[in-house]
Scaffold this active site. Structure first.
Site, PDB file in Angstrom:
ATOM      1  N   LYS A   1       0.983  -1.352  -0.078  1.00  0.00           N
ATOM      2  CA  LYS A   1      -0.007   0.037   0.127  1.00  0.00           C
ATOM      3  C   LYS A   1       0.955   1.362  -0.081  1.00  0.00           C
ATOM      4  CE  LYS A   1      -2.287  -0.983   3.787  1.00  0.00           C
ATOM      5  NZ  LYS A   1      -1.630  -2.334   4.191  1.00  0.00           N
TER       6      LYS A   1
ATOM      7  N   ARG B   1      -9.516   0.899   8.898  1.00  0.00           N
ATOM      8  CA  ARG B   1      -9.158  -0.337   9.383  1.00  0.00           C
ATOM      9  C   ARG B   1     -10.148  -1.104   9.966  1.00  0.00           C
ATOM     10  NH1 ARG B   1      -3.185   0.072   8.989  1.00  0.00           N
ATOM     11  NH2 ARG B   1      -2.083  -1.982   9.446  1.00  0.00           N
TER      12      ARG B   1
ATOM     13  N   ARG C   1      11.185  -6.988   4.270  1.00  0.00           N
ATOM     14  CA  ARG C   1      11.080  -5.578   4.306  1.00  0.00           C
ATOM     15  C   ARG C   1      12.317  -4.872   4.949  1.00  0.00           C
ATOM     16  NH1 ARG C   1       5.574  -2.994   5.057  1.00  0.00           N
ATOM     17  NH2 ARG C   1       5.384  -4.402   6.743  1.00  0.00           N
TER      18      ARG C   1
ATOM     19  N   ARG D   1      11.421  -3.346  10.890  1.00  0.00           N
ATOM     20  CA  ARG D   1      10.441  -3.150  11.574  1.00  0.00           C
ATOM     21  C   ARG D   1      10.298  -3.949  12.724  1.00  0.00           C
ATOM     22  NH1 ARG D   1       5.064  -1.065   8.167  1.00  0.00           N
ATOM     23  NH2 ARG D   1       4.127  -2.170  10.034  1.00  0.00           N
TER      24      ARG D   1
ATOM     25  N   ARG E   1      -1.096  -9.866  12.586  1.00  0.00           N
ATOM     26  CA  ARG E   1      -1.274  -8.716  11.991  1.00  0.00           C
ATOM     27  C   ARG E   1      -2.288  -9.189  10.710  1.00  0.00           C
ATOM     28  NH1 ARG E   1       3.939  -6.139  10.466  1.00  0.00           N
ATOM     29  NH2 ARG E   1       2.711  -4.526   9.111  1.00  0.00           N
TER      30      ARG E   1
HETATM   31  P1  AMP Z   1       1.158  -0.201   9.202  1.00  0.00           P
HETATM   32  O1  AMP Z   1       2.248   0.443   8.927  1.00  0.00           O
HETATM   33  O2  AMP Z   1       0.042   0.320   8.306  1.00  0.00           O
HETATM   34  O3  AMP Z   1       1.294  -1.704   8.927  1.00  0.00           O
HETATM   35  O4  AMP Z   1       0.518   0.032  10.651  1.00  0.00           O
HETATM   36  C1  AMP Z   1       1.425  -0.132  11.925  1.00  0.00           C
HETATM   37  C2  AMP Z   1       0.584  -0.388  12.992  1.00  0.00           C
HETATM   38  O5  AMP Z   1       0.101   0.780  13.340  1.00  0.00           O
HETATM   39  C3  AMP Z   1      -0.585  -1.370  12.932  1.00  0.00           C
HETATM   40  O6  AMP Z   1      -0.172  -2.791  13.067  1.00  0.00           O
HETATM   41  C4  AMP Z   1      -1.621  -1.150  13.955  1.00  0.00           C
HETATM   42  O7  AMP Z   1      -1.155  -1.162  15.300  1.00  0.00           O
HETATM   43  C5  AMP Z   1      -1.386   0.607  14.007  1.00  0.00           C
HETATM   44  N1  AMP Z   1      -2.291   1.165  13.018  1.00  0.00           N
HETATM   45  C6  AMP Z   1      -1.967   1.858  11.787  1.00  0.00           C
HETATM   46  N2  AMP Z   1      -2.931   2.314  11.292  1.00  0.00           N
HETATM   47  C7  AMP Z   1      -4.029   2.203  12.121  1.00  0.00           C
HETATM   48  C8  AMP Z   1      -5.522   2.230  12.101  1.00  0.00           C
HETATM   49  N3  AMP Z   1      -6.147   2.936  11.230  1.00  0.00           N
HETATM   50  N4  AMP Z   1      -6.241   1.808  13.191  1.00  0.00           N
HETATM   51  C9  AMP Z   1      -5.747   1.100  14.140  1.00  0.00           C
HETATM   52  N5  AMP Z   1      -4.281   0.680  14.394  1.00  0.00           N
HETATM   53  C10 AMP Z   1      -3.533   1.237  13.227  1.00  0.00           C
END
Ligand code: AMP
Length: 287
Positions: free
Chosen positions: A68, A145, A179, A223, A234
Site C-alpha cells: 500500500k 481499518r 522488508r 520494523r 497482523r
Molecule cells: P502499518 O504500517 O499500516 O502496518 O501500521 C502499523 C501499526 O500501526 C498497525 O499494526 C497498528 O498497530 C497501527 N495502526 C495503523 N493504522 C491503524 C488504524 N487505522 N487503526 C488502528 N491501528 C492502526
C-alpha cells in the site's frame, strides 16, 4: 478556518469534534451532511479529468505487506496530493517522547490495532498540519481499518475511490519478513525474492527483491512488528477487522479490486491503467 477537503461539509477542526461525539454514543454532528456518493461514473471508477484537476480523496486498503505504502506514495507524487499513512503516524508517535509512546509501542509490537480514538486523533492532527501548509486532497493508507473508522470517515467527507490491493498470503508474509527501511530517507526496500509456483488453478507469482542503493545499505533496519509471529497476528487481525471494511466500500460501489501481478515493474503500469491514467504520464511517474 480554511477548509481542506475537496467538497467539504465541515472543517478539519470539526473532524475531531465530530469523532468525539460519535464515540460518546450520540449521533453525528448536525453540521455534517451525511454524504451522497458523488464520484462514480457508470463504467469507470475514475475519469482522468477528475484526477488531474480535483484534489483526490482516495483510500488504499490491503493486507500488511501488500505494498500500500509503495503504490500510494508513488500515486501521491503523480497526483500531487499528500500520502498519509496512519502506520507512519503511529511510528512517529511511538518513537517520540510523548505520553502515548510506550503504550503504542506495546500495542504495535504485538500486531494489535491502536484504538480508534488514538488513530483519529493522530490523523486529525496530521490533517490540520497539512491544511496549515496548504495541502488539499489525500491518499490515505492504512485508514480506515475498522468499520467504525470507515463510518466516521464517511460522516465527515466524501471518499472518491478505494483501491484494494491484493496478494496471496504466502507472498505477504515473505514480503513483510524481507522488508527493510532506511532510517535516514525512510524508503522501503525488500531483500525477499518471491517465487511462488501456481498450483490447483491458483496463479504463481514472481517478485524480484527491491535492493537499497549503496548510500542506504548501512542504514537499513527491520520494523519491530515485521517478525513472523507478529506478521501472522497482523494478518489475522486484518481478516477479522479490516476485511469488513472492503465490504463497506464494495457495497457503496467505490471499491477497485487490484490483484498485484508481480513486483513494481509489472504492477505499477497495470495499476495506472486500472486507474485510467495516461500512458505518457506513466513514464514520467516511474521514478
Ligand atoms: P502499518 O504500517 O499500516 O502496518 O501500521 C502499523 C501499526 O500501526 C498497525 O499494526 C497498528 O498497530 C497501527 N495502526 C495503523 N493504522 C491503524 C488504524 N487505522 N487503526 C488502528 N491501528 C492502526
Amino acid at each position: 478556518m480554511a477548509v481542506l477537503l475537496r467538497n467539504p461539509k465541515i472543517s478539519i477542526k470539526s473532524f475531531s469534534s465530530c469523532i468525539s461525539r460519535n464515540f460518546s454514543g450520540t449521533t453525528l454532528n448536525s453540521e455534517i451532511d451525511l454524504k451522497v456518493p458523488s464520484f462514480l461514473s457508470q463504467n469507470s471508477l475514475l475519469r482522468r479529468q477528475e484526477t488531474k484537476e480535483g484534489n483526490v480523496q482516495w483510500v488504499f486498503l490491503g493486507c500488511p505487506g501488500v505494498g500500500k505504502g509503495t503504490y500510494a506514495s508513488r500515486l501521491s507524487i503523480f497526483l500531487g496530493v499528500p500520502h498519509i499513512a496512519t502506520g507512519d503516524l503511529v511510528r512517529e508517535e511511538l518513537n517520540s517522547s510523548g505520553p502515548l509512546a510506550s503504550q503504542l509501542k506495546e500495542i504495535v509490537n504485538q500486531g494489535k490495532l491502536v484504538s480508534d480514538e488514538i488513530i483519529i486523533s493522530l490523523l486529525s492532527k496530521r490533517l490540520e498540519a497539512g491544511e496549515a501548509k496548504g495541502e488539499s486532497g489525500f491518499i490515505l493508507d492504512g485508514f480506515p481499518r475498522t468499520i467504525s473508522q470507515a463510518e466516521i470517515l464517511e460522516g465527515v467527507t466524501d471518499i472518491d475511490l478505494v483501491v484494494n490491493l491484493k496478494l496471496q498470503k504466502e507472498a505477504l508474509l515473505a514480503k513483510c519478513l524481507g522488508r527493510r527501511i532506511c532510517i535516514e530517507c525512510g524508503r522501503n526496500y525488500n531483500v525477499a525474492c518471491i517465487d511462488i509456483k501456481g498450483e490447483n488453478g491458483n496463479p504463481g507469482i514472481y517478485m524480484d527483491p527491491l535492493p537499497a542503493p549503496p548510500q542506504c545499505v548501512p542504514k537499513l533496519i527491520q520494523r519491530a512488528d515485521d517478525t513472523e509471529e507478529v506478521v501472522k497476528e497482523r494478518l489475522r487481525i486484518y481478516d477479522e477487522m479490516s476485511q469488513p471494511v472492503e465490504e463497506f466500500y464494495r457495497s457503496r460501489g467505490k471499491l477497485l479490486e487490484f490483484d498485484l501481478p508481480g513486483g513494481i515493474p509489472e504492477s505499477w503500469p497495470k495499476l495506472l491503467e486500472a486507474l485510467n491514467l495516461d500512458h505518457e504520464d506513466k513514464c514520467s511517474a516511474v521514478a
